[in-house]
Enzyme design. Structure first.
Site, short mmCIF file in Angstrom:
data_model
loop_
_atom_site.label_atom_id
_atom_site.label_comp_id
_atom_site.label_asym_id
_atom_site.label_seq_id
_atom_site.Cartn_x
_atom_site.Cartn_y
_atom_site.Cartn_z
N TYR A 2 2.75 10.02 -0.38
CA TYR A 2 3.84 9.48 0.44
C TYR A 2 5.21 9.78 -0.21
O TYR A 2 6.24 9.61 0.42
CB TYR A 2 3.71 7.96 0.64
CG TYR A 2 2.45 7.49 1.33
CD1 TYR A 2 1.57 8.38 1.93
CD2 TYR A 2 2.13 6.13 1.37
CE1 TYR A 2 0.39 7.94 2.54
CE2 TYR A 2 0.96 5.68 1.99
CZ TYR A 2 0.10 6.59 2.55
OH TYR A 2 -1.06 6.13 3.15
N ASP B 98 0.84 -1.20 0.00
CA ASP B 98 0.00 0.00 0.00
C ASP B 98 0.88 1.25 0.00
O ASP B 98 1.69 1.45 0.90
CB ASP B 98 -0.88 0.00 1.26
CG ASP B 98 -1.84 1.18 1.30
OD1 ASP B 98 -2.97 1.03 0.81
OD2 ASP B 98 -1.45 2.26 1.80
N HIS C 38 -7.99 9.38 -2.03
CA HIS C 38 -7.33 9.36 -0.71
C HIS C 38 -8.21 9.96 0.40
O HIS C 38 -8.31 9.41 1.49
CB HIS C 38 -5.99 10.10 -0.80
CG HIS C 38 -5.00 9.67 0.23
ND1 HIS C 38 -3.65 9.60 -0.02
CD2 HIS C 38 -5.15 9.26 1.51
CE1 HIS C 38 -3.02 9.19 1.07
NE2 HIS C 38 -3.91 8.98 2.01
N LYS D 218 -2.91 5.82 -4.31
CA LYS D 218 -4.05 6.71 -4.05
C LYS D 218 -3.90 8.04 -4.76
O LYS D 218 -2.78 8.55 -4.90
CB LYS D 218 -4.18 6.94 -2.53
CG LYS D 218 -4.08 5.67 -1.71
CD LYS D 218 -4.27 5.88 -0.22
CE LYS D 218 -3.89 4.62 0.55
NZ LYS D 218 -2.50 4.56 0.97
N1 LIG Z 1 -5.67 6.10 3.67
C1 LIG Z 1 -5.12 6.87 4.58
O1 LIG Z 1 -5.49 8.03 4.76
C2 LIG Z 1 -4.02 6.33 5.43
C3 LIG Z 1 -3.63 7.00 6.58
C4 LIG Z 1 -2.61 6.45 7.37
C5 LIG Z 1 -2.01 5.25 6.98
N2 LIG Z 1 -2.40 4.62 5.83
C6 LIG Z 1 -1.79 3.33 5.40
O2 LIG Z 1 -1.83 2.43 6.51
C7 LIG Z 1 -0.52 1.96 6.80
C8 LIG Z 1 -0.34 1.65 8.27
O3 LIG Z 1 -0.56 2.80 9.06
P1 LIG Z 1 0.62 3.62 9.80
O4 LIG Z 1 1.87 3.47 9.02
O5 LIG Z 1 0.11 4.98 10.04
O6 LIG Z 1 0.75 2.96 11.22
P2 LIG Z 1 0.72 1.49 11.88
O7 LIG Z 1 0.94 0.43 10.87
O8 LIG Z 1 -0.48 1.43 12.74
O9 LIG Z 1 1.97 1.57 12.85
C9 LIG Z 1 3.28 1.73 12.39
C10 LIG Z 1 4.15 1.91 13.62
O10 LIG Z 1 4.14 0.73 14.41
C11 LIG Z 1 5.48 0.24 14.56
N3 LIG Z 1 5.43 -1.23 14.48
C12 LIG Z 1 5.18 -1.98 13.38
N4 LIG Z 1 5.22 -3.28 13.67
C13 LIG Z 1 5.50 -3.37 14.99
C14 LIG Z 1 5.69 -4.47 15.87
N5 LIG Z 1 5.59 -5.73 15.45
N6 LIG Z 1 5.97 -4.19 17.18
C15 LIG Z 1 6.05 -2.92 17.62
N7 LIG Z 1 5.89 -1.84 16.82
C16 LIG Z 1 5.62 -2.06 15.52
C17 LIG Z 1 6.28 0.85 13.42
O11 LIG Z 1 7.64 0.99 13.80
P3 LIG Z 1 8.90 0.74 12.81
O12 LIG Z 1 8.50 1.16 11.42
O13 LIG Z 1 9.97 1.64 13.38
O14 LIG Z 1 9.26 -0.70 12.90
C18 LIG Z 1 5.61 2.20 13.27
O15 LIG Z 1 6.10 3.11 14.22
C19 LIG Z 1 0.36 3.13 6.30
O16 LIG Z 1 1.71 2.78 6.22
C20 LIG Z 1 -0.31 3.47 5.01
O17 LIG Z 1 0.06 2.55 4.00
C21 LIG Z 1 -3.39 5.14 5.06
#
Ligand SMILES: NC(=O)c1ccc[n+]([C@@H]2O[C@H](COP(=O)([O-])OP(=O)(O)OC[C@H]3O[C@@H](n4cnc5c(N)ncnc54)[C@H](OP(=O)(O)O)[C@@H]3O)[C@@H](O)[C@H]2O)c1
Length: 269
Positions: free
Chosen positions: A48, A43, A106, A73
């Protein structure tokens, strides 16, 4: 691999790899690690600014493009018929691909029905395998459907144990629209929730694995992000267990309507 059949029959892997905030110079290695660990769903988004690195990661991984489900997106500034068509071509170029598996609007603001017309055209031309939206409340969905010819196949929204979005989820189910969750780990904060700590001990899985499994067991596509190879692997190691119905319900009860990201109605442009 667990997949879900979208309303048009296209299969999407229930777990994907999120890439928000991973810069171009790191995302290539991260994507390669994810593909090596077994992920087949990535994704990204134009905003980004890492599509070049994602495309490079896919190419260098040696995994065939057709084996990977790739989402990107259309950003807010690119809403409108011609702008969306142009944005799509630019994303394809950066990603080194001539088709996208899932293309999403998005954010709903400023919602522009002409954007969707461009999506529908690209879909009908076979350039996009599935079209969808992101951050749509029900009222945004209803507004879009006043002019849409094709119903979105996916709505990607924030969904966590603290934000279970029950009314939206029930509505999407009734419409045959797949729900996909962003920031599923509450950007790491799920670790503080006591019930999840207990379930982690019970199932002998990490808290993050419990949360990822809860997404899948509640029929929500999940896209955790990590740049850490060990965590990338850990987050994918969720196929050897399932949560009991009772434990799923207990997690559902953690809801506090608490957002870690923006509410689509108050998103600051
Ligand atoms: N459509 C939208 O508007 C929208 C908005 C936000 C996000 N997204 C998508 O959703 C995806 C996920 O959301 P997100 O990146 O905001 O946050 P997330 O996946 O909820 O959390 C990522 C965080 O958690 C940590 N983490 C990951 N695996 C872990 C584990 N096993 N143990 C402990 N900590 C862990 C990562 O650290 P490290 O990276 O340092 O390991 C990072 O700091 C995004 O990357 C994006 O593709 C979409």
């Amino acid at each position: 691999m667990i997949t879900k059949k979208l309303s048009n029959g296209v299969e999407i892997p229930m777990i994907g790899f999120g890439t928000f905030k991973i810069p171009n110079d790191q995302v290539t290695e991260a994507v390669k690690s994810a593909l090596k660990a077994g992920y087949r769903h990535i994704d990204t988004a134009a905003i980004y600014r890492n599509e070049v690195g994602v495309g490079k990661g896919i190419k260098e991984s040696q995994v065939a493009r057709e084996e990977i489900f790739l989402t990107t997106k259309c950003w807010n500034d690119d809403q409108g018929y011609q702008k969306a068509l142009d944005a799509f071509e630019q994303s394809c170029q950066r990603l080194q691909t001539n088709y996208i598996d899932l293309y999403l609007i998005h954010w709903p603001k400023p919602l522009n029905s002409e954007t969707w017309r461009a999506f529908e055209e690209l879909y009908q031309q076979g350039r996009i395998r599935a079209i969808g939206v992101s951050n749509f409340h029900r009222h945004h969905f209803d507004e879009l459907m006043k002019t849409a010819k094709i119903k979105p196949m996916v709505n990607q929204v924030e969904y966590t144990p603290r934000l279970t979005q029950k009314p939206l989820k029930t509505f999407l189910e009734s419409q045959g629209v797949a729900m996909e969750s962003w920031s599923p780990l509450m950007k790491g904060k799920v670790a503080d929730i006591e019930l999840l700590q207990k379930l982690s001990k019970k199932y002998k899985k990490t808290i993050v694995q419990i949360v990822i499994r809860w997404n899948i067991d509640t029929d929500v596509i999940v896209i955790p992000k990590s740049v850490t190879p060990q965590r990338i692997k850990e987050n994918f190691d969720i196929f050897d267990f399932r949560l009991s119905q009772e434990d799923i319900e207990a997690i559902n009860q953690l809801n506090k309507d608490l957002r870690t990201g923006s509410d689509p109605d108050n998103f600051d442009f």
